[in-house]
Scaffold this active site. Structure first.
Site, short mmCIF file in Angstrom:
data_model
loop_
_atom_site.label_atom_id
_atom_site.label_comp_id
_atom_site.label_asym_id
_atom_site.label_seq_id
_atom_site.Cartn_x
_atom_site.Cartn_y
_atom_site.Cartn_z
N GLY A 111 3.41 -47.04 -78.90
CA GLY A 111 4.24 -46.32 -77.84
C GLY A 111 4.62 -44.76 -78.03
O GLY A 111 4.79 -44.04 -76.88
N GLU A 114 1.47 -42.94 -77.16
CA GLU A 114 1.21 -43.14 -75.90
C GLU A 114 2.26 -42.07 -74.97
O GLU A 114 1.88 -41.43 -73.99
CB GLU A 114 1.36 -44.58 -75.35
CG GLU A 114 0.35 -45.28 -75.88
CD GLU A 114 0.37 -46.71 -75.62
OE1 GLU A 114 1.20 -47.51 -75.89
OE2 GLU A 114 -0.72 -47.27 -75.00
N1 COA Z 1 9.70 -51.94 -83.11
C1 COA Z 1 10.87 -52.50 -83.62
N2 COA Z 1 11.48 -51.68 -84.84
C2 COA Z 1 10.70 -51.00 -85.43
C3 COA Z 1 9.68 -50.31 -85.25
C4 COA Z 1 9.00 -50.77 -83.93
N3 COA Z 1 7.81 -50.17 -83.38
N4 COA Z 1 9.21 -49.48 -86.21
C5 COA Z 1 10.36 -49.44 -86.84
N5 COA Z 1 11.17 -50.52 -86.56
C6 COA Z 1 12.38 -50.93 -87.30
C7 COA Z 1 12.22 -51.61 -88.51
O1 COA Z 1 11.87 -52.88 -88.34
C8 COA Z 1 13.28 -51.44 -89.47
O2 COA Z 1 14.43 -52.09 -88.90
P1 COA Z 1 15.46 -52.75 -89.83
O3 COA Z 1 15.95 -51.54 -90.84
O4 COA Z 1 16.42 -53.46 -89.00
O5 COA Z 1 14.78 -53.79 -90.62
C9 COA Z 1 13.81 -49.62 -89.19
O6 COA Z 1 13.04 -49.46 -88.00
C10 COA Z 1 13.26 -48.92 -90.24
O7 COA Z 1 11.69 -49.11 -90.44
P2 COA Z 1 10.80 -49.32 -91.79
O8 COA Z 1 9.85 -50.34 -91.62
O9 COA Z 1 11.92 -49.87 -92.55
O10 COA Z 1 10.69 -48.14 -92.15
P3 COA Z 1 9.38 -47.53 -93.33
O11 COA Z 1 9.80 -46.13 -93.72
O12 COA Z 1 9.45 -48.57 -94.21
O13 COA Z 1 7.98 -47.60 -92.32
C11 COA Z 1 6.95 -47.18 -90.38
C12 COA Z 1 7.96 -46.78 -91.27
C13 COA Z 1 6.60 -46.55 -89.18
C14 COA Z 1 5.45 -47.29 -91.20
C15 COA Z 1 6.92 -48.80 -90.14
O14 COA Z 1 8.27 -48.69 -89.47
C16 COA Z 1 6.14 -49.31 -88.95
O15 COA Z 1 4.83 -49.76 -89.49
N6 COA Z 1 6.51 -49.59 -87.68
C17 COA Z 1 5.77 -50.13 -86.69
C18 COA Z 1 4.69 -49.20 -86.30
C19 COA Z 1 3.91 -49.94 -85.17
O16 COA Z 1 3.00 -51.05 -85.38
N7 COA Z 1 4.05 -49.57 -83.75
C20 COA Z 1 3.42 -49.86 -82.68
C21 COA Z 1 4.13 -51.04 -81.80
S1 COA Z 1 3.29 -51.56 -80.39
#
Ligand code: COA
Length: 260
Positions: A111, A114
């Site tokens: 998103g 997007e």
């Molecule tokens: N929705 C909800 N929560 C999210 C999120 C999302 N799209 N992206 C990150 N977060 C949250 C994580 O769950 C985490 O929360 P917590 O501390 O309560 O566990 C916090 O944000 C930090 O993210 P984290 O994953 O620990 O950071 P990272 O540096 O290890 O990784 C990313 C960063 C961006 C690679 C990873 O967060 C990720 O893959 N996010 C999802 C991306 C995605 O699939 N987006 C499409 C959604 S439709």
């Protein structure tokens, strides 16, 4: 107007809107999507605002996607409403008659990409990563990503990104034409603001006409698009700003556009 998940800062005629849920990497939950709707409606109706910059809070992310925790709890009917609402927001942004610039300061996923694709111009920091990873969650991009990315960069590259879900770095995104420039992370905000200030100083009717003819024209047959362009050209020539712009050129001075 107050918001819980957005920060709004005015810089003369430019508004900088920061999505601010840094503890969740600025993921778009229902509340944030609702607030973004409200904010863009307000910007559209405010003549003192001439350009918008959208960015994310913190140093790590622009927006890391729609909120996955919320997506998981949805019924199919909720999911349909969620997708429609997200799409309406993106369309609201895309059809703004004031320029909207995305300053992509880190993860720009799902998103988040997007949202950036609905903006008119995009700049990225060196550390930005852009992608549509929804496939990894067993879903597809539902806020317009399949439509806008393929229209912007072509079917092959878009499908490669959407089917693999693998993000690309900022320079690859620039090569694909997703972003229009890449700058050091520390300079991104100033760069985007600088461009926004320049656009804010332009004649607002002309800016609006360019955005509207481009947006509507892309969905029209060429002849119809050209006719639409002619109509808007004629309308621009009826403005005081056109008199001012052409007079300033001939008198070798800077124009002062007043939006009339
Ligand atoms: N929705 C909800 N929560 C999210 C999120 C999302 N799209 N992206 C990150 N977060 C949250 C994580 O769950 C985490 O929360 P917590 O501390 O309560 O566990 C916090 O944000 C930090 O993210 P984290 O994953 O620990 O950071 P990272 O540096 O290890 O990784 C990313 C960063 C961006 C690679 C990873 O967060 C990720 O893959 N996010 C999802 C991306 C995605 O699939 N987006 C499409 C959604 S439709």
């Amino acid at each position: 107007m107050t918001y819980e998940t957005l920060q709004i800062e005015m810089h003369d005629q430019v508004v900088v809107l920061t999505v601010a849920r840094p503890e969740k990497l600025n993921a778009l939950d229902h509340r944030t999507i609702g607030e973004l709707h409200r904010a863009f409606e307000a910007f559209a109706g405010d003549d003192s605002i001439r350009a918008v910059v959208v960015t994310g809070a913190g140093e790590k992310a622009f927006v890391a996607g729609a909120d996955i925790a919320e997506i998981r709890e949805q019924t199919p009917l909720d999911a349909r409403r969620f997708s429609e609402r997200g799409q309406q927001l993106m369309r609201r942004i895309e059809t703004m008659t004031k320029p909207v610039i995305a300053a992509i300061n880190g993860y720009c996923l799902g998103g988040g990409l997007e949202l950036a694709l609905a903006c008119h111009v995009r700049y990225a920091s060196e550390n930005a990563r852009l992608g549509l990873p929804e496939i990894k969650l067993g879903i597809l991009p539902g806020f317009g990503g399949t439509q806008r990315l393929s229209r912007l960069i072509g079917r092959g590259r878009a499908l490669e990104m959407i089917l693999t879900g693998e993000p690309v770095d900022a320079h690859t995104a620039e090569g694909y034409g997703i972003v229009q420039g890449v700058v050091d992370a520390g300079e991104l905000a100033e760069h985007a603001l600088g461009v926004a200030r320049r656009l804010a100083a332009a004649a607002p009717h002309a800016v609006g006409a360019i955005l509207e003819t481009t947006d509507k024209g892309l969905d029209m047959p060429l002849e119809q698009g050209l006719a639409f362009e002619t109509a808007r050209f004629a309308l621009c020539c009826a403005t005081e700003d056109m008199r001012e712009g052409t007079a300033a050129f001939l008198e070798k001075r800077k124009p002062q556009f007043r939006g009339r």
